[in-house]
Design a protein around this motif. Sequence first.
Motif, PDB file in Angstrom:
ATOM      1  N   HIS A 180     -13.580  23.521 -20.951  1.00  0.00           N
ATOM      2  CA  HIS A 180     -13.925  24.780 -21.621  1.00  0.00           C
ATOM      3  C   HIS A 180     -13.277  25.918 -20.837  1.00  0.00           C
ATOM      4  O   HIS A 180     -13.150  25.844 -19.605  1.00  0.00           O
ATOM      5  N   PRO A 181     -12.855  26.992 -21.528  1.00  0.00           N
ATOM      6  CA  PRO A 181     -12.209  28.101 -20.829  1.00  0.00           C
ATOM      7  C   PRO A 181     -13.009  28.651 -19.655  1.00  0.00           C
ATOM      8  O   PRO A 181     -12.432  29.057 -18.640  1.00  0.00           O
ATOM      9  N   ARG A 182     -14.347  28.657 -19.741  1.00  0.00           N
ATOM     10  CA  ARG A 182     -15.151  29.206 -18.646  1.00  0.00           C
ATOM     11  C   ARG A 182     -14.966  28.426 -17.344  1.00  0.00           C
ATOM     12  O   ARG A 182     -15.195  28.965 -16.256  1.00  0.00           O
ATOM     13  N   GLU A 183     -14.559  27.161 -17.447  1.00  0.00           N
ATOM     14  CA  GLU A 183     -14.362  26.353 -16.251  1.00  0.00           C
ATOM     15  C   GLU A 183     -13.131  26.798 -15.453  1.00  0.00           C
ATOM     16  O   GLU A 183     -12.952  26.380 -14.297  1.00  0.00           O
ATOM     17  N   ALA A 185     -12.766  29.518 -14.111  1.00  0.00           N
ATOM     18  CA  ALA A 185     -13.259  30.300 -12.975  1.00  0.00           C
ATOM     19  C   ALA A 185     -13.391  29.447 -11.714  1.00  0.00           C
ATOM     20  O   ALA A 185     -13.435  29.984 -10.599  1.00  0.00           O
ATOM     21  N   SER A 200      -7.788  35.496 -21.871  1.00  0.00           N
ATOM     22  CA  SER A 200      -8.478  35.707 -23.144  1.00  0.00           C
ATOM     23  C   SER A 200      -8.275  34.542 -24.095  1.00  0.00           C
ATOM     24  O   SER A 200      -7.177  33.969 -24.166  1.00  0.00           O
ATOM     25  N   LEU A 208     -13.024  35.985 -26.196  1.00  0.00           N
ATOM     26  CA  LEU A 208     -13.703  35.578 -24.972  1.00  0.00           C
ATOM     27  C   LEU A 208     -12.788  35.861 -23.791  1.00  0.00           C
ATOM     28  O   LEU A 208     -11.713  35.272 -23.677  1.00  0.00           O
ATOM     29  N   ASN A 209     -13.216  36.774 -22.921  1.00  0.00           N
ATOM     30  CA  ASN A 209     -12.454  37.102 -21.720  1.00  0.00           C
ATOM     31  C   ASN A 209     -13.038  36.330 -20.539  1.00  0.00           C
ATOM     32  O   ASN A 209     -14.207  36.519 -20.191  1.00  0.00           O
ATOM     33  N   VAL A 210     -12.234  35.464 -19.964  1.00  0.00           N
ATOM     34  CA  VAL A 210     -12.697  34.595 -18.884  1.00  0.00           C
ATOM     35  C   VAL A 210     -12.170  35.117 -17.548  1.00  0.00           C
ATOM     36  O   VAL A 210     -10.946  35.223 -17.365  1.00  0.00           O
TER      37      VAL A 210
END
Length: 291
Positions: A180-183, A185, A200, A208-210
């Motif tokens: 997932h894009p949040r990963e 980070a 993005s 969704l800005n990560v």
Amino acid sequence: MDRFAAMRLFVRVAELGSFSAVAQQMGVARSVVTRQVAALEQHLGCKLMARSTRSLTLTSAGAAYLEKCRVILNLVEAAETDIASERQTPRGPIRISLPLSFGVKRVAPLLLEFARRHPEVTLDMDYSDRRVNLIEEGIDLSIRVTRQLASGDVARRLGGCVNRVVAAPDYLARHGSPRHPRELAHHAFLGYTLSNSMVSFDIDGQLLNVPVRPQLTANNGEVLAEAAAQGMGITSQPDFIVEDWLASGRLEVILRDFAMPPLGVYALLPGNKQIPHRVRVLLEFLAERMG
């Protein structure tokens, strides 16, 4: 006094706010510019500019005259452009600014073809990823790849491209592939200098800005793609930058199920200015070939 030449100089000085900057751009002494504007003021019988050692401001008469000069000069250039169009032979110089990677890979072959077709046009190509001020730097046309234009940009869309999130197989084997894009980070990221440490994604119509933690930053995507191919982290780059690395297997696309906002390829033009015939011919050529 050549009144039209003096009016053009006055407009340039008003736009740049400096006699010296105009003189440097034209390759003449500062005194040449000041004399022309002074002669124009003498002809009109009023002050157009208030000068001091640190600043230059328009008087109320100068501000009103500036707008009328722009209208008149645009009409003159339009009339001259129409005559040039009738001749059907583009001629003269064109200064064009291009982003480094996209310019070299995608636009340069087209510009060379255009130069062969129109030998009376001289192209001056500047390759740089920085955003240029077209008016201050005397640029006739700028090609930019961006997700969003700046307010006030005068532009024509030529095409588009997509971003890919990529990493080396070796890096993914050592650190795992994010699902997932949040990963992102939690991974070493190789970021473009102007991205503000954010990546993005377009998820169900919502942006969704990560936030990411850059391991390395650069203002050139080729460098970041090479760093990713060496297993230093994950990066997000346009397809025209990573296509060779993907074909060789040194990089692979991750997060395939999550789309990124598309990038537009635009031709930017100086505002409030009639497009010269030679520039219009180049613009139409690029729009046809890149569209």
